[in-house]
Motif scaffolding. Structure first.
Motif, PDB file in Angstrom:
ATOM      1  N   LYS A  72       0.787  -1.229   0.000  1.00 51.82           N
ATOM      2  CA  LYS A  72       0.000   0.000   0.000  1.00 51.82           C
ATOM      3  C   LYS A  72       0.827   1.292   0.000  1.00 51.82           C
ATOM      4  N   PHE A  73       1.924   1.328   0.743  1.00 49.11           N
ATOM      5  CA  PHE A  73       2.566   2.609   1.032  1.00 49.11           C
ATOM      6  C   PHE A  73       3.896   2.846   0.310  1.00 49.11           C
ATOM      7  N   SER A  74       4.696   1.828   0.163  1.00 51.29           N
ATOM      8  CA  SER A  74       6.041   2.028  -0.383  1.00 51.29           C
ATOM      9  C   SER A  74       6.021   2.301  -1.882  1.00 51.29           C
ATOM     10  N   LYS A  75       6.762   3.334  -2.315  1.00 50.15           N
ATOM     11  CA  LYS A  75       6.882   3.634  -3.736  1.00 50.15           C
ATOM     12  C   LYS A  75       7.854   2.662  -4.424  1.00 50.15           C
ATOM     13  N   ASN A  76       8.814   2.184  -3.679  1.00 47.66           N
ATOM     14  CA  ASN A  76       9.801   1.237  -4.211  1.00 47.66           C
ATOM     15  C   ASN A  76       9.906   0.040  -3.263  1.00 47.66           C
ATOM     16  N   PRO A  77       8.881  -0.802  -3.227  1.00 48.13           N
ATOM     17  CA  PRO A  77       8.853  -1.901  -2.258  1.00 48.13           C
ATOM     18  C   PRO A  77       9.960  -2.909  -2.487  1.00 48.13           C
ATOM     19  N   LEU A  78      10.371  -3.561  -1.395  1.00 47.68           N
ATOM     20  CA  LEU A  78      11.366  -4.625  -1.501  1.00 47.68           C
ATOM     21  C   LEU A  78      10.829  -5.779  -2.332  1.00 47.68           C
ATOM     22  N   ILE A  79       9.560  -6.118  -2.112  1.00 45.72           N
ATOM     23  CA  ILE A  79       8.902  -7.193  -2.852  1.00 45.72           C
ATOM     24  C   ILE A  79       7.669  -6.594  -3.510  1.00 45.72           C
ATOM     25  N   SER A  80       7.682  -6.541  -4.835  1.00 50.96           N
ATOM     26  CA  SER A  80       6.616  -5.854  -5.566  1.00 50.96           C
ATOM     27  C   SER A  80       5.281  -6.580  -5.451  1.00 50.96           C
ATOM     28  N   ALA A  81       4.211  -5.851  -5.730  1.00 52.51           N
ATOM     29  CA  ALA A  81       2.856  -6.381  -5.550  1.00 52.51           C
ATOM     30  C   ALA A  81       2.584  -7.599  -6.427  1.00 52.51           C
ATOM     31  N   ASP A  82       3.173  -7.637  -7.625  1.00 49.51           N
ATOM     32  CA  ASP A  82       2.900  -8.765  -8.508  1.00 49.51           C
ATOM     33  C   ASP A  82       3.478 -10.067  -7.964  1.00 49.51           C
ATOM     34  N   LEU A  83       4.569  -9.976  -7.193  1.00 50.09           N
ATOM     35  CA  LEU A  83       5.111 -11.188  -6.570  1.00 50.09           C
ATOM     36  C   LEU A  83       4.239 -11.636  -5.403  1.00 50.09           C
ATOM     37  N   TRP A  84       3.732 -10.680  -4.641  1.00 47.68           N
ATOM     38  CA  TRP A  84       2.814 -11.041  -3.552  1.00 47.68           C
ATOM     39  C   TRP A  84       1.571 -11.732  -4.097  1.00 47.68           C
ATOM     40  N   GLY A  85       1.149 -11.336  -5.301  1.00 51.11           N
ATOM     41  CA  GLY A  85      -0.048 -11.923  -5.890  1.00 51.11           C
ATOM     42  C   GLY A  85       0.198 -13.198  -6.672  1.00 51.11           C
ATOM     43  N   ASN A  86       1.452 -13.612  -6.776  1.00 56.17           N
ATOM     44  CA  ASN A  86       1.796 -14.835  -7.509  1.00 56.17           C
ATOM     45  C   ASN A  86       1.628 -16.039  -6.578  1.00 56.17           C
ATOM     46  N   ARG A  87       0.525 -16.756  -6.725  1.00 57.96           N
ATOM     47  CA  ARG A  87       0.235 -17.868  -5.822  1.00 57.96           C
ATOM     48  C   ARG A  87       1.257 -19.002  -5.923  1.00 57.96           C
ATOM     49  N   ALA A  88       1.890 -19.131  -7.071  1.00 58.80           N
ATOM     50  CA  ALA A  88       2.868 -20.199  -7.249  1.00 58.80           C
ATOM     51  C   ALA A  88       4.110 -19.985  -6.388  1.00 58.80           C
ATOM     52  N   LEU A  89       4.332 -18.743  -5.925  1.00 63.12           N
ATOM     53  CA  LEU A  89       5.502 -18.460  -5.094  1.00 63.12           C
ATOM     54  C   LEU A  89       5.284 -18.794  -3.620  1.00 63.12           C
ATOM     55  N   ILE A  90       4.036 -18.865  -3.191  1.00 61.49           N
ATOM     56  CA  ILE A  90       3.757 -19.121  -1.768  1.00 61.49           C
ATOM     57  C   ILE A  90       4.356 -20.452  -1.306  1.00 61.49           C
ATOM     58  N   PRO A  91       4.097 -21.577  -1.988  1.00 65.93           N
ATOM     59  CA  PRO A  91       4.730 -22.826  -1.547  1.00 65.93           C
ATOM     60  C   PRO A  91       6.248 -22.805  -1.712  1.00 65.93           C
ATOM     61  N   VAL A  92       6.762 -22.033  -2.663  1.00 64.24           N
ATOM     62  CA  VAL A  92       8.218 -21.911  -2.817  1.00 64.24           C
ATOM     63  C   VAL A  92       8.812 -21.268  -1.576  1.00 64.24           C
ATOM     64  N   TRP A  93       8.216 -20.175  -1.135  1.00 62.87           N
ATOM     65  CA  TRP A  93       8.699 -19.495   0.068  1.00 62.87           C
ATOM     66  C   TRP A  93       8.567 -20.385   1.311  1.00 62.87           C
ATOM     67  N   LEU A  94       7.445 -21.071   1.441  1.00 64.65           N
ATOM     68  CA  LEU A  94       7.242 -21.937   2.605  1.00 64.65           C
ATOM     69  C   LEU A  94       8.226 -23.108   2.604  1.00 64.65           C
ATOM     70  N   CYS A  95       8.447 -23.698   1.432  1.00 65.87           N
ATOM     71  CA  CYS A  95       9.429 -24.787   1.338  1.00 65.87           C
ATOM     72  C   CYS A  95      10.827 -24.281   1.672  1.00 65.87           C
ATOM     73  N   GLY A  96      11.126 -23.040   1.288  1.00 63.81           N
ATOM     74  CA  GLY A  96      12.418 -22.461   1.628  1.00 63.81           C
ATOM     75  C   GLY A  96      12.603 -22.342   3.133  1.00 63.81           C
ATOM     76  N   ILE A  97      11.558 -21.929   3.830  1.00 70.84           N
ATOM     77  CA  ILE A  97      11.624 -21.819   5.298  1.00 70.84           C
ATOM     78  C   ILE A  97      11.865 -23.191   5.931  1.00 70.84           C
ATOM     79  N   LEU A  98      11.110 -24.183   5.504  1.00 73.89           N
ATOM     80  CA  LEU A  98      11.211 -25.519   6.099  1.00 73.89           C
ATOM     81  C   LEU A  98      12.546 -26.184   5.758  1.00 73.89           C
ATOM     82  N   GLN A  99      12.998 -26.039   4.508  1.00 78.51           N
ATOM     83  CA  GLN A  99      14.277 -26.626   4.122  1.00 78.51           C
ATOM     84  C   GLN A  99      15.426 -25.952   4.859  1.00 78.51           C
ATOM     85  N   GLY A 100      15.348 -24.620   5.034  1.00 78.18           N
ATOM     86  CA  GLY A 100      16.372 -23.908   5.792  1.00 78.18           C
ATOM     87  C   GLY A 100      16.421 -24.347   7.240  1.00 78.18           C
ATOM     88  N   ALA A 101      15.245 -24.551   7.843  1.00 78.94           N
ATOM     89  CA  ALA A 101      15.187 -25.016   9.229  1.00 78.94           C
ATOM     90  C   ALA A 101      15.848 -26.380   9.368  1.00 78.94           C
TER      91      ALA A 101
END
Length: 541
Positions: A289-318
């Motif tokens: 909503k607020f950042s003009k130059n966000p670290l992670i752009s809105a289109d990536l937040w809306g990419n559902r295929a990335l959600i399991p990628v991020w979650l798998c990254g957390i679990l594999q890192g742990a």
């Protein structure tokens, strides 16, 4: 996904196309200025050698400290610092992973990489000269601030210059560097700890870092985006970085201190969790909503295929970080080994990691599929962790080595496959942000894994030792001198085996927790995109 085949086709030039989430004009101009600088095979070789050196240095700093940890605790006489020696490094690097990708787009890859090396070297010097645990932890934090940029920047450069179907081969170079560092880390850490001093586990980074910097300076021909420094500084998302850093630090602090320094129900721990969650919510809101130059752009937040990628990254890192951190304790404390022997005994895990990294890369290049490799990785983790939890001080080398090989296989298969799955579902201009955000998830998982398992180990061990030892002095000694339990005259003979059994039972809980995490990893991996990567070749790689 047809556009992925074109990603990085101009890999024969050292002029790297940056993934401009913003300021695309500046980056395009910078790349154009380098367009005529064609690279020779030697220059390309030195380019990847320099990147591999940076990966080697960062990995060495993670793995070398694991074997030396018990001796460090013995020297400083504080068991409570166990998890923080490892967590501090990850804690300082993790919040800034998304920022690293942004900074590389704004200032250019090369300046950020050299700055990261300089900061990393300063932290290593602090650790090597540390007079107490507090300074050591502070030095680890400084090292993490610089070292955290090295791995994601290496993968970002590969994504810039290498087509998607060819990346597994080049990423295998980094995996090999990581694996060699993992092999050298326990051996060097053990040798330094037993024969010189654990301080050289950190001072060794100084010459390696100097060589890395020289290679980067002379062979990494990265474009520097145009624009004055004021405009570039204005493109940094300070608010987003503040929110994500605060959320991560508070979460890790609560997990590390809960049940150790404070009760889980205490106001301090509850406040940390609440504030961490609030900052995480504010971070997401600022990005959307607020950042003009966000670290992670809105289109990536809306990419559902990335959600399991991020979650798998957390679990594999742990899984990876916690297992490589606590397995050496089994050999040093429970099995009675000294540092060098513990380093040698962890080699099956690392060798399994290296071999299956290359095997996984070949399979991905040949078939174009990443998801099945992740499934197999999770299964290896489940079986390996479950079997490792059954180890006792009487277990033979066949079981010890065999179970660690399974863990290494799980780690190796996951090392490229999840990352490549994520790269295959985003457009080329978003690759840098995707890679840095995935690296953030892996490191966040490492923080969670080390901190949670550290609390499990500390709480379980304390409750068992209290039942065995009446003397507060002896109890403190056994707790704070884990590497000396079997030394003659240090602990009464009648108590040595019961104390070792207490460690065995406590470590068993750590490995059972890893098996449960691996189960969650398998379930999450089932939601990964299962499409074949565009342009992947059939047959031999």
């Amino acid at each position: 996904m047809g556009e992925h085949e074109e990603s990085g086709k101009e890999g024969e030039s050292l002029a790297l196309k940056t993934s401009a989430t913003s300021s695309s004009t500046d980056l395009a101009d910078a790349s154009k200025n380098e367009s005529d600088a064609k690279s020779t095979p030697f220059q390309l070789g030195m380019l990847f050698f320099g990147l591999a050196l940076s990966v080697f240095m960062a990995a060495l700093d993670i793995t070398i400290v694991a074997v030396a940890t018990p001796s460090i605790i013995t020297d400083f006489k504080t068991f409570s610092g166990l998890s923080w020696v490892g967590t501090a490094y990850l804690l300082s690097s993790t919040p800034f992973f998304p920022t690293y990708g942004k900074l590389a787009d704004i200032f250019g890859r090369k300046p950020i990489l050299l700055s990261a090396i300089l900061i990393f070297e300063a932290g290593s010097l602090m650790c090597g000269l540390a007079p107490n645990m507090a300074i050591l932890i502070a030095g680890r934090a400084v090292s993490g601030l610089g070292g955290g940029a090295l791995l994601p920047l290496a993968y970002i450069v590969v994504s810039d210059v290498v087509p998607l179907r060819e990346r597994p081969k080049y990423m295998s170079i980094f995996a090999a560097a990581f694996g060699i560092a993992c092999i050298a880390g326990p051996l060097l850490g053990g040798a330094f700890t037993d024969r010189v001093s654990w301080r050289w586990c950190f001072l060794i980074n100084l010459p390696v870092g100097a060589l890395t910097a020289l290679v980067v300076i002379f062979y990494l021909g990265l474009p520097i985006p145009h624009g004055d420094i004021r405009n570039k500084l204005g493109k940094i998302d300070y608010l987003g970085t503040l929110f994500i850093a605060t959320a991560t630090v508070l979460l890790a602090s609560a997990l590390s201190l809960g049940g150790v320094e404070y009760a889980w129900s205490s106001a301090a721990i509850i406040s940390m969790f609440v504030l961490s969650f609030a900052c995480a919510v504010l971070f997401v809101a600022s990005q959307l909503k607020f950042s003009k130059n966000p670290l992670i752009s809105a289109d990536l937040w809306g990419n559902r295929a990335l959600i399991p990628v991020w979650l798998c990254g957390i679990l594999q890192g742990a899984l990876f970080f916690s297992l490589t951190y606590y397995v050496p304790i089994y050999f040093q404390v429970v099995n009675g080994d000294k540092a060098v022997a513990a380093g040698v005994h962890t080699l099956p895990l690392i060798l399994g990691h290296i071999l299956l990294t290359f095997a996984g890369g070949i399979a991905i290049s040949s078939t174009g599929y990443t998801a099945p490799i992740v499934y197999l990785s999770a299964c290896c983790f489940i079986v390996g962790a479950a079997l490792t939890s059954t180890l006792t001080s009487d277990s033979g080398l066949d079981k010890q080595y065999g179970y660690l090989v399974l863990l290494g296989m799980g780690s190796g298969l996951a090392s490229q496959s999840i990352n490549l799955n994520g790269q295959s579902v985003v457009a080329p201009p978003r690759l840098a942000v995707m890679i840095s955000s995935y690296s953030f998830c892996q490191a966040l998982g490492g923080i969670l894994g080390i901190a949670v398992d550290g609390s499990v180990l500390t709480n379980a061990l304390s409750s068992r030792l209290i039942q065995l030892i009446d003397s507060e002095t002896l109890l403190e000694y056994v707790t704070n001198h884990p590497s000396e339990i079997r030394d003659a005259g240090k602990v009464p003979v009648s108590l040595v085996q019961p104390v070792v059994d207490a460690y065995t039972a406590s470590l068993s809980l750590v490995f059972k927790a890893a098996a449960a995490t691996a189960g969650a990893f398998l379930v999450t991996s089932l939601f990964l995109r299962r499409d074949r990567m565009k342009g992947a070749r059939r047959g031999k790689a």
